[in-house]
Design a protein around this motif. Structure first.
Motif, PDB file in Angstrom:
ATOM      1  N   THR A   5      22.240  -2.985  78.271  1.00  0.00           N
ATOM      2  CA  THR A   5      23.305  -4.237  78.799  1.00  0.00           C
ATOM      3  C   THR A   5      23.486  -3.832  80.284  1.00  0.00           C
ATOM      4  O   THR A   5      23.713  -2.550  80.404  1.00  0.00           O
ATOM      5  CB  THR A   5      24.481  -4.386  78.005  1.00  0.00           C
ATOM      6  N   LEU A   6      23.205  -4.601  81.165  1.00  0.00           N
ATOM      7  CA  LEU A   6      23.564  -4.254  82.482  1.00  0.00           C
ATOM      8  C   LEU A   6      25.123  -5.185  82.856  1.00  0.00           C
ATOM      9  O   LEU A   6      25.193  -6.408  82.895  1.00  0.00           O
ATOM     10  CB  LEU A   6      22.407  -4.925  83.623  1.00  0.00           C
ATOM     11  N   ARG A   7      25.744  -4.035  83.229  1.00  0.00           N
ATOM     12  CA  ARG A   7      27.215  -4.434  83.456  1.00  0.00           C
ATOM     13  C   ARG A   7      27.627  -4.978  84.919  1.00  0.00           C
ATOM     14  O   ARG A   7      26.770  -4.591  85.719  1.00  0.00           O
ATOM     15  CB  ARG A   7      27.925  -3.228  83.218  1.00  0.00           C
ATOM     16  N   LYS A   8      28.422  -5.661  85.069  1.00  0.00           N
ATOM     17  CA  LYS A   8      28.829  -6.415  86.460  1.00  0.00           C
ATOM     18  C   LYS A   8      29.374  -5.100  87.217  1.00  0.00           C
ATOM     19  O   LYS A   8      28.998  -5.425  88.445  1.00  0.00           O
ATOM     20  CB  LYS A   8      29.472  -7.618  86.285  1.00  0.00           C
ATOM     21  N   GLU A   9      30.354  -4.541  86.700  1.00  0.00           N
ATOM     22  CA  GLU A   9      30.582  -3.382  87.291  1.00  0.00           C
ATOM     23  C   GLU A   9      30.155  -2.196  86.936  1.00  0.00           C
ATOM     24  O   GLU A   9      30.252  -1.751  85.701  1.00  0.00           O
ATOM     25  CB  GLU A   9      32.204  -3.514  87.135  1.00  0.00           C
ATOM     26  N   LYS A  10      29.995  -1.493  87.742  1.00  0.00           N
ATOM     27  CA  LYS A  10      29.512  -0.035  87.728  1.00  0.00           C
ATOM     28  C   LYS A  10      30.243   0.889  86.981  1.00  0.00           C
ATOM     29  O   LYS A  10      31.366   0.918  87.096  1.00  0.00           O
ATOM     30  CB  LYS A  10      28.634   0.555  88.786  1.00  0.00           C
ATOM     31  N   PHE A  11      29.794   1.814  85.896  1.00  0.00           N
ATOM     32  CA  PHE A  11      30.627   2.794  85.345  1.00  0.00           C
ATOM     33  C   PHE A  11      30.672   3.718  86.769  1.00  0.00           C
ATOM     34  O   PHE A  11      29.523   4.680  86.809  1.00  0.00           O
ATOM     35  CB  PHE A  11      29.836   3.165  84.181  1.00  0.00           C
ATOM     36  N   SER A  12      31.452   4.290  87.155  1.00  0.00           N
ATOM     37  CA  SER A  12      31.565   5.343  88.290  1.00  0.00           C
ATOM     38  C   SER A  12      32.652   5.781  88.295  1.00  0.00           C
ATOM     39  O   SER A  12      33.904   5.302  88.291  1.00  0.00           O
ATOM     40  CB  SER A  12      31.285   4.475  89.621  1.00  0.00           C
ATOM     41  N   GLY A  13      32.845   7.504  87.976  1.00  0.00           N
ATOM     42  CA  GLY A  13      33.862   8.094  87.979  1.00  0.00           C
ATOM     43  C   GLY A  13      33.722   9.109  87.125  1.00  0.00           C
ATOM     44  O   GLY A  13      32.424   9.574  86.682  1.00  0.00           O
ATOM     45  N   VAL A  14      34.676  10.069  86.992  1.00  0.00           N
ATOM     46  CA  VAL A  14      35.050  11.067  86.057  1.00  0.00           C
ATOM     47  C   VAL A  14      35.400  10.917  84.676  1.00  0.00           C
ATOM     48  O   VAL A  14      36.762  10.591  84.992  1.00  0.00           O
ATOM     49  CB  VAL A  14      35.394  12.492  86.857  1.00  0.00           C
ATOM     50  N   PHE A  15      35.043  11.056  83.687  1.00  0.00           N
ATOM     51  CA  PHE A  15      35.545  10.279  82.288  1.00  0.00           C
ATOM     52  C   PHE A  15      35.814  11.168  81.390  1.00  0.00           C
ATOM     53  O   PHE A  15      35.088  12.111  81.133  1.00  0.00           O
ATOM     54  CB  PHE A  15      34.803   8.960  81.983  1.00  0.00           C
ATOM     55  N   GLU A  16      36.863  10.986  80.671  1.00  0.00           N
ATOM     56  CA  GLU A  16      37.290  11.876  79.504  1.00  0.00           C
ATOM     57  C   GLU A  16      36.483  11.746  78.218  1.00  0.00           C
ATOM     58  O   GLU A  16      35.950  10.508  77.933  1.00  0.00           O
ATOM     59  CB  GLU A  16      38.701  11.710  78.934  1.00  0.00           C
ATOM     60  N   HIS A  17      35.897  12.653  77.693  1.00  0.00           N
ATOM     61  CA  HIS A  17      34.927  12.570  76.671  1.00  0.00           C
ATOM     62  C   HIS A  17      35.383  13.513  75.307  1.00  0.00           C
ATOM     63  O   HIS A  17      36.246  14.458  75.685  1.00  0.00           O
ATOM     64  CB  HIS A  17      33.474  13.214  76.927  1.00  0.00           C
ATOM     65  N   LYS A  18      35.110  13.206  74.326  1.00  0.00           N
ATOM     66  CA  LYS A  18      35.417  13.990  73.019  1.00  0.00           C
ATOM     67  C   LYS A  18      34.253  14.610  72.343  1.00  0.00           C
ATOM     68  O   LYS A  18      33.276  13.837  72.417  1.00  0.00           O
ATOM     69  CB  LYS A  18      36.165  13.085  72.187  1.00  0.00           C
ATOM     70  N   VAL A  19      34.301  15.686  71.739  1.00  0.00           N
ATOM     71  CA  VAL A  19      33.382  16.260  70.915  1.00  0.00           C
ATOM     72  C   VAL A  19      33.279  15.481  69.542  1.00  0.00           C
ATOM     73  O   VAL A  19      34.374  15.708  68.741  1.00  0.00           O
ATOM     74  CB  VAL A  19      33.365  17.685  70.946  1.00  0.00           C
ATOM     75  N   ASN A  20      32.027  14.998  69.195  1.00  0.00           N
ATOM     76  CA  ASN A  20      32.043  14.429  67.833  1.00  0.00           C
ATOM     77  C   ASN A  20      31.605  15.381  66.719  1.00  0.00           C
ATOM     78  O   ASN A  20      31.886  15.340  65.566  1.00  0.00           O
ATOM     79  CB  ASN A  20      31.211  13.202  67.867  1.00  0.00           C
ATOM     80  N   ASP A  21      30.826  16.323  67.410  1.00  0.00           N
ATOM     81  CA  ASP A  21      30.333  17.093  66.343  1.00  0.00           C
ATOM     82  C   ASP A  21      30.281  18.681  66.952  1.00  0.00           C
ATOM     83  O   ASP A  21      29.528  19.100  67.463  1.00  0.00           O
ATOM     84  CB  ASP A  21      28.709  16.746  65.999  1.00  0.00           C
ATOM     85  N   PRO A  22      31.520  19.183  66.535  1.00  0.00           N
ATOM     86  CA  PRO A  22      31.915  20.653  66.920  1.00  0.00           C
ATOM     87  C   PRO A  22      30.733  21.685  66.782  1.00  0.00           C
ATOM     88  O   PRO A  22      30.521  22.770  67.142  1.00  0.00           O
ATOM     89  CB  PRO A  22      33.189  20.980  66.653  1.00  0.00           C
ATOM     90  N   HIS A  23      30.051  21.281  65.667  1.00  0.00           N
ATOM     91  CA  HIS A  23      29.094  22.240  65.126  1.00  0.00           C
ATOM     92  C   HIS A  23      27.613  22.406  65.541  1.00  0.00           C
ATOM     93  O   HIS A  23      26.809  23.144  65.390  1.00  0.00           O
ATOM     94  CB  HIS A  23      29.229  22.228  63.637  1.00  0.00           C
ATOM     95  N   ASN A  24      27.307  21.185  66.405  1.00  0.00           N
ATOM     96  CA  ASN A  24      26.156  21.083  67.127  1.00  0.00           C
ATOM     97  C   ASN A  24      26.120  22.142  68.173  1.00  0.00           C
ATOM     98  O   ASN A  24      26.856  22.364  68.949  1.00  0.00           O
ATOM     99  CB  ASN A  24      26.061  19.483  67.889  1.00  0.00           C
ATOM    100  N   GLU A  25      24.903  22.772  68.138  1.00  0.00           N
ATOM    101  CA  GLU A  25      24.673  23.901  69.039  1.00  0.00           C
ATOM    102  C   GLU A  25      24.800  23.473  70.587  1.00  0.00           C
ATOM    103  O   GLU A  25      25.069  24.338  71.494  1.00  0.00           O
ATOM    104  CB  GLU A  25      23.502  24.570  68.853  1.00  0.00           C
ATOM    105  N   LEU A  26      24.567  22.419  70.860  1.00  0.00           N
ATOM    106  CA  LEU A  26      24.543  21.935  72.337  1.00  0.00           C
ATOM    107  C   LEU A  26      26.003  22.006  72.843  1.00  0.00           C
ATOM    108  O   LEU A  26      26.324  21.807  74.163  1.00  0.00           O
ATOM    109  CB  LEU A  26      24.265  20.438  72.423  1.00  0.00           C
ATOM    110  N   LEU A  27      27.103  21.634  71.962  1.00  0.00           N
ATOM    111  CA  LEU A  27      28.359  21.773  72.300  1.00  0.00           C
ATOM    112  C   LEU A  27      29.014  23.096  72.088  1.00  0.00           C
ATOM    113  O   LEU A  27      30.279  23.172  72.085  1.00  0.00           O
ATOM    114  CB  LEU A  27      29.105  20.553  71.432  1.00  0.00           C
ATOM    115  N   ARG A  28      28.517  24.028  71.828  1.00  0.00           N
ATOM    116  CA  ARG A  28      29.016  25.342  71.556  1.00  0.00           C
ATOM    117  C   ARG A  28      29.702  25.976  72.577  1.00  0.00           C
ATOM    118  O   ARG A  28      29.362  25.945  73.721  1.00  0.00           O
ATOM    119  CB  ARG A  28      27.958  26.230  70.916  1.00  0.00           C
ATOM    120  N   GLY A  29      30.980  26.163  72.468  1.00  0.00           N
ATOM    121  CA  GLY A  29      32.090  26.478  73.277  1.00  0.00           C
ATOM    122  C   GLY A  29      32.759  25.485  74.140  1.00  0.00           C
ATOM    123  O   GLY A  29      33.391  25.905  74.903  1.00  0.00           O
TER     124      GLY A  29
END
Length: 312
Positions: free
Chosen positions: A158-182
């Motif tokens: 979907t193309l939004r009218k307003e751009k997602f621009s900035g630094v956003f808070e994220h949460k780890v959904n899967d703490p056991h996934n090796e991509l997110l280790r640490g």
């Protein structure tokens, strides 16, 4: 990590000035070790800036890496000298017979175009299919992540009218996934995009997992169970000033962009940015190289198995 890069590549001096270890080809050739082969398909107009950003993030493990920069067409880039492209980039046809441990496909400033209207879309789909046979793990960033989701799974953003621009808070959904280790349970990452795919769409695909997301901007890191594909909808590689440069560029062009969220001090464009994504960005790339590339790739790349085709 010593990154083996071509002699005279401009990024080398920048990285050395930041105390990042790079290695010229002659020295690397004397080490009795098989380096990882990583291709970078650079779709960004300012090639040199993106090279520095990505090489910086590939520099934080003890692994030796050989990097090939790949161009998708022969058209002269707008913001990069042709001499630089001729000296340091391979046409895709020159590497089509090679196999790689890892491939990074960058974003591209193509937010408002339909995929089929992109001038190099046919070549892009060829490379997407080629990666299934020739690459152990492919990392798709921003526009490339959405393009791959469209090609493999028929999900139209979907193309939004307003751009997602900035630094956003994220949460780890899967703490056991090796991509997110640490990773911390909550972390920050930059986004700069109009395109959006609902988290539910990613979750509907058998074998894909949204391992990190944001309440504001949705899915951020999506990984396949077999570790062969990783989709990142943001820009962990961005420099401190990149979002600001984009904002001021648009202002100068007579546009009225929104101020990037959570970026400038006090949300005031006259004040410096608050940088709080670099540590997690570096850790993410390190984890991808280690757990999704190095730990799973065959020593002999000729033994790389073709990835089973995604279910559309």
């Amino acid at each position: 990590m010593p990154i083996r890069i071509p002699e005279q590549l401009p990024a080398q001096n920048v990285l050395l000035g930041e105390n990042i270890f790079t290695m010229e080809s002659n020295r690397a050739a004397n080490q009795d070790i098989r380096p990882l082969k990583v291709g970078i398909l650079n779709l960004m107009p300012n090639k040199i800036e993106t090279e520095v950003q990505l090489l910086r993030l590939l520099s934080n493990t003890p692994l030796q890496i050989d990097v090939d920069f790949i161009r998708i067409d022969s058209q002269a880039p707008k913001n990069t000298p042709q001499s630089h492209m001729d000296a340091f980039y391979h046409d895709f046809s020159q590497v089509a017979d090679k196999k790689y441990d890892g491939l990074i496909v960058t974003g591209a400033p193509l937010a408002l175009l339909k995929y089929e209207d992109v001038k190099y879309w046919d070549t892009m789909t060829t490379i997407l299919e080629w990666a299934q046979r020739h690459v152990n793990s492919t990392l798709y960033l921003c526009w490339a992540a959405h393009a791959a989701m469209y090609h493999f799974y028929n999900f139209t953003r979907t193309l939004r009218k307003e751009k997602f621009s900035g630094v956003f808070e994220h949460k780890v959904n899967d703490p056991h996934n090796e991509l997110l280790r640490g990773f911390d349970p909550v972390f920050y990452a930059p986004h700069s995009r109009y395109g959006h795919i609902d988290t539910a769409n990613y979750n509907s695909v058998d074998g894909l997992h949204v391992v990190a997301e944001s309440e504001e901007v949705g899915a951020y890191i999506v990984a396949s169970e077999d570790k062969r594909m990783v989709f990142v909808t943001g820009h962990p590689e961005y420099d401190a000033d990149t979002l600001g440069d984009e904002y001021f560029r648009d202002v100068k062009a007579g546009q009225t962009p929104s101020i990037p969220k959570n970026y400038f001090t006090d949300n005031d464009p006259t004040k410096p940015p608050i940088v709080r994504w670099r540590s997690h960005g570096s850790l993410f790339f390190t984890n991808w190289l280690n757990y999704y590339v190095y730990q799973t790739t065959p020593y002999d790349l000729n033994q790389l198995a073709e990835k089973s085709q995604p279910k559309r």
